[in-house]
Design a protein around this motif. Sequence first.
Motif, short mmCIF file in Angstrom:
data_model
loop_
_atom_site.label_atom_id
_atom_site.label_comp_id
_atom_site.label_asym_id
_atom_site.label_seq_id
_atom_site.Cartn_x
_atom_site.Cartn_y
_atom_site.Cartn_z
N PRO A 252 -6.66 10.00 5.04
CA PRO A 252 -6.20 8.98 4.09
C PRO A 252 -5.52 9.58 2.86
CG PRO A 252 -8.42 8.47 4.84
CD PRO A 252 -8.09 9.83 5.38
N TYR A 253 -6.05 10.68 2.34
CA TYR A 253 -5.47 11.30 1.15
C TYR A 253 -4.13 11.95 1.50
CZ TYR A 253 -10.00 10.22 -0.64
OH TYR A 253 -11.11 9.53 -1.01
N LYS A 255 -2.15 10.92 3.88
CA LYS A 255 -1.23 9.79 4.03
C LYS A 255 -0.73 9.34 2.67
CE LYS A 255 -3.64 6.83 6.75
NZ LYS A 255 -3.92 5.67 7.61
N TYR A 256 -1.69 9.13 1.75
CA TYR A 256 -1.34 8.70 0.39
C TYR A 256 -0.34 9.67 -0.23
CZ TYR A 256 -1.76 8.58 -4.66
OH TYR A 256 -1.47 8.59 -6.00
N ILE A 259 3.08 9.37 1.43
CA ILE A 259 3.75 8.13 1.00
C ILE A 259 4.34 8.28 -0.39
CG2 ILE A 259 3.34 5.74 0.26
CD1 ILE A 259 1.19 5.56 2.42
N THR A 260 3.60 8.90 -1.30
CA THR A 260 3.99 8.87 -2.72
C THR A 260 4.89 10.03 -3.13
OG1 THR A 260 1.89 9.90 -3.33
CG2 THR A 260 2.01 7.50 -3.49
N ILE A 285 3.83 7.57 9.40
CA ILE A 285 3.88 6.12 9.42
C ILE A 285 3.37 5.55 10.74
CG2 ILE A 285 5.53 4.16 9.50
CD1 ILE A 285 4.86 5.05 6.71
N MET A 383 -14.82 15.86 -3.24
CA MET A 383 -14.70 14.42 -3.46
C MET A 383 -14.54 13.63 -2.16
SD MET A 383 -10.98 13.19 -4.77
CE MET A 383 -11.35 11.56 -4.10
N TYR B 253 -8.09 7.57 -4.68
CA TYR B 253 -6.73 8.12 -4.57
C TYR B 253 -6.23 8.59 -5.94
CZ TYR B 253 -7.19 6.20 0.00
OH TYR B 253 -7.65 5.94 1.26
N LEU B 315 -0.78 6.63 -10.05
CA LEU B 315 -1.09 6.33 -8.64
C LEU B 315 0.18 6.31 -7.80
CD1 LEU B 315 -3.46 5.23 -6.71
CD2 LEU B 315 -2.41 2.99 -7.09
N LEU B 316 1.24 5.71 -8.33
CA LEU B 316 2.47 5.54 -7.55
C LEU B 316 3.50 6.64 -7.84
CD1 LEU B 316 2.90 1.65 -7.75
CD2 LEU B 316 1.69 3.01 -6.04
N LEU B 376 7.29 2.24 -1.37
CA LEU B 376 6.16 3.14 -1.67
C LEU B 376 4.97 2.33 -2.21
CD1 LEU B 376 6.63 6.36 -3.88
CD2 LEU B 376 4.66 4.86 -4.13
N ARG B 379 3.34 0.28 0.48
CA ARG B 379 2.61 1.10 1.45
C ARG B 379 1.27 1.56 0.89
NH1 ARG B 379 7.49 4.50 4.41
NH2 ARG B 379 7.88 2.88 5.96
N VAL B 380 1.26 1.95 -0.37
CA VAL B 380 -0.03 2.34 -0.99
C VAL B 380 -0.96 1.13 -0.99
CG1 VAL B 380 -1.15 3.09 -3.13
CG2 VAL B 380 0.92 4.23 -2.36
N MET B 383 -2.29 0.60 2.58
CA MET B 383 -3.16 1.59 3.22
C MET B 383 -4.56 1.63 2.61
SD MET B 383 -2.49 5.51 2.06
CE MET B 383 -4.16 5.88 2.57
N PRO B 387 -7.97 2.85 5.09
CA PRO B 387 -7.65 4.28 5.03
C PRO B 387 -7.64 4.94 6.41
CG PRO B 387 -9.79 3.83 4.04
CD PRO B 387 -9.14 2.51 4.27
N PHE B 392 1.33 0.96 9.22
CA PHE B 392 1.94 0.10 8.23
C PHE B 392 2.83 -0.99 8.83
CE2 PHE B 392 0.97 4.17 6.62
CZ PHE B 392 0.35 3.89 5.44
#
Lengths: 410, 410
Positions: A252-253, A255-256, A259-260, A285, A383, B253, B315-316, B376, B379-380, B383, B387, B392
């Motif tokens: 998940p991290y 992926k995050y 994505i970002t 994706i 974490m 995240y 975050l983004l 973006l 998608r965040v 997800m 997770p 998507f």
Amino acid sequence: MNVLGLIVEYNPFHNGHLYHLQTSIKKTNADLVIAVMSGPFLQRGEPALVSKWARTTMALKAGIDLVVELPHVYATQKAEIFADGAVRTLDSLGVTHICFGSENGDITPFIEANTWLINNETEVNIRIKEELKLGKSYPRSFSEVYTSLTQNKDMLDLSKPNNILGFHYTQSTSRLASSIKMDTIQRISANYHDIFIKDKKIASATAIRHKLLIEKASFESISNYLPDYSLEELRLHEEVNGKFHSWDDYYPYLKYKIITEDSLSLKDIFECEEGLEHRIKKCMINNDSFQGFLDALKTKRYTRTRLQRLLTHILLNTSKEFMRESLANKDLPYLRILGMSPAGQQYLAQIKKKLDIPIITNARQSKNEVFLHDVLASRVHEMVLHPQGKTFRDEFTATPIQYNPYPDNY
Amino acid sequence: MNVLGLIVEYNPFHNGHLYHLQTSIKKTNADLVIAVMSGPFLQRGEPALVSKWARTTMALKAGIDLVVELPHVYATQKAEIFADGAVRTLDSLGVTHICFGSENGDITPFIEANTWLINNETEVNIRIKEELKLGKSYPRSFSEVYTSLTQNKDMLDLSKPNNILGFHYTQSTSRLASSIKMDTIQRISANYHDIFIKDKKIASATAIRHKLLIEKASFESISNYLPDYSLEELRLHEEVNGKFHSWDDYYPYLKYKIITEDSLSLKDIFECEEGLEHRIKKCMINNDSFQGFLDALKTKRYTRTRLQRLLTHILLNTSKEFMRESLANKDLPYLRILGMSPAGQQYLAQIKKKLDIPIITNARQSKNEVFLHDVLASRVHEMVLHPQGKTFRDEFTATPIQYNPYPDNY
């Protein structure tokens, strides 16, 4: 005084490691044993099953006197760089012997292979480039070139994973012009990558991890293959954390992160080459699971291991620039002590004055970039199993684990 | 033809919104209603309870003819920029009226306040700078200066949150020299920030979210305050996702991001000013929960809302440079259609030729940076509740939701 150096991951410590440790002590007549151990992320680009502290405890209870963390900039690397960091660390700590496990078991072919390669460097490099052009991976190209050039010469088999590592330890020691004596012990019963257990007492770490992570097997089912103190650390970890670390929990991290970050930023990540950034974005994706993602990414050119290392670099935001600067400096940045026996502590006190490198036992003051990256790696590792939970062990104030195997003697 | 424009978040759509919609239609004698709606992250720096698609369905079923996404670069911003993006969007779509909800309910004071500020700009700005130097936040400084300079003048009360937004809508329209007619409807029964419900049919969105997120109340307990179709979307969301979006689910995240970025990189994030990057790193380590983290970060100078916006930007991965470039371009980059009724579709077909801006209904081809940032963000948002789960919705091929409120008429 004979000081034995071992290069280890102990993921987890098992009877094969114990056999190697005890046989190596005998063979080198060692008075003291120092292990340089990878931190939370390992050579093949995987998170360690349990924390580096739990693995340090296993090592100390097995009889290691001093456990030093291999900085992350060396830990998740191809064999050459991994070996270089590990050998430098042991050399700086004044070890007199290094004894590694290998498929071979005799040190002579390792030394011969090193000499042969020094004498044939130019030709080997030309031939490797040709193989790479055919789309083969580097390890495969190297192995094929070496095999073809040395056939009928009865030389070291460099297609075996532990022979490769051992060869690089030997090469690093030779390049350092270190006085360290190299030796090797033949691995028994289990092959490095074996996931099935053939012996009654010895299983590979891969097989044990497979039992725990994939088969979700009971501790009883693996108890034959690990010393009690090692099993105990695994039990403790599971009690507190509910499960062992696997890539699935990091996906998940990852992926995050993918994505970002835009493609240009992904391209700045260490080992992200030849447009892999686009492939990574696309494959992520369409894949729910880490294994599916990795399968989709894989090509003839990129081994799973290399891709896992790249994904570790993405996860930990390890940039090309940072890695270039860190590896350009051939002096080790520091020695991070994870654990010691009373004998290890005494030895450390003795050699401390002669060392050029700062020793980190309490890290509060360290601003070293390479060390801060170790802290980052440990924090991510900590974490992930507690995303909503307790805050962090303070990497900056955590002191080494002390363990006395002979409490009556001190 | 009267085309009414509304600026909305619909988080979630409730009876107060329905009242506002219906009253606005009557007051402006509207033939068609267009809503510009924030995407997955909202003005106060919070994730929307449910997806933008679910919120679009609510809007269409309530009678909105066209739902357009407010680009993220405007959506999570202070009132002035938020209003500017929203008004530009509506203006480009040819709306003839904008009707906003306010504590006041009469449009005259908004127009007067705008004129007064144009005439007193220099003095106001000098006074605001003095207040900022005392460590007050910008909104508080503005509100205090305005109040002190206009006392005894019986002018618009700019301490009320919806009056502030309405004022900025009015100001933006005036700055654009647009022919849009502004109007306002007095909000009934519920105050913007109310978390307790006083009325039998009307509750604020804040109160409804409080019920769902904090009290984990049943759908029955809020069913008085939302139209059935809105409740139905909430039900559907919960069935598929198990829970509603809240910052708690994003905190892992955010932690991961803060761990893996050094202070210098954090400083490049939009709205990260005056050493906040260090404070953020420190407070994160010591706080298990998002609320605890936010409480620790808060100072007199930084309101919760401003900090939540900054944390959304972290975050983004929204950088200062990206935001500077995106906002410098005063032309809207695109119009992203989220949903339409047959009347909305017909209207869109009519005005399409006159538009200077690309309309995105199928986004496969768009390489626009501002649009890619919306992808973006979506998608965040998607997800986080899954997770380990399904991949998507393809933001690039998702087409607008079509809803026909009068199926027999078409």
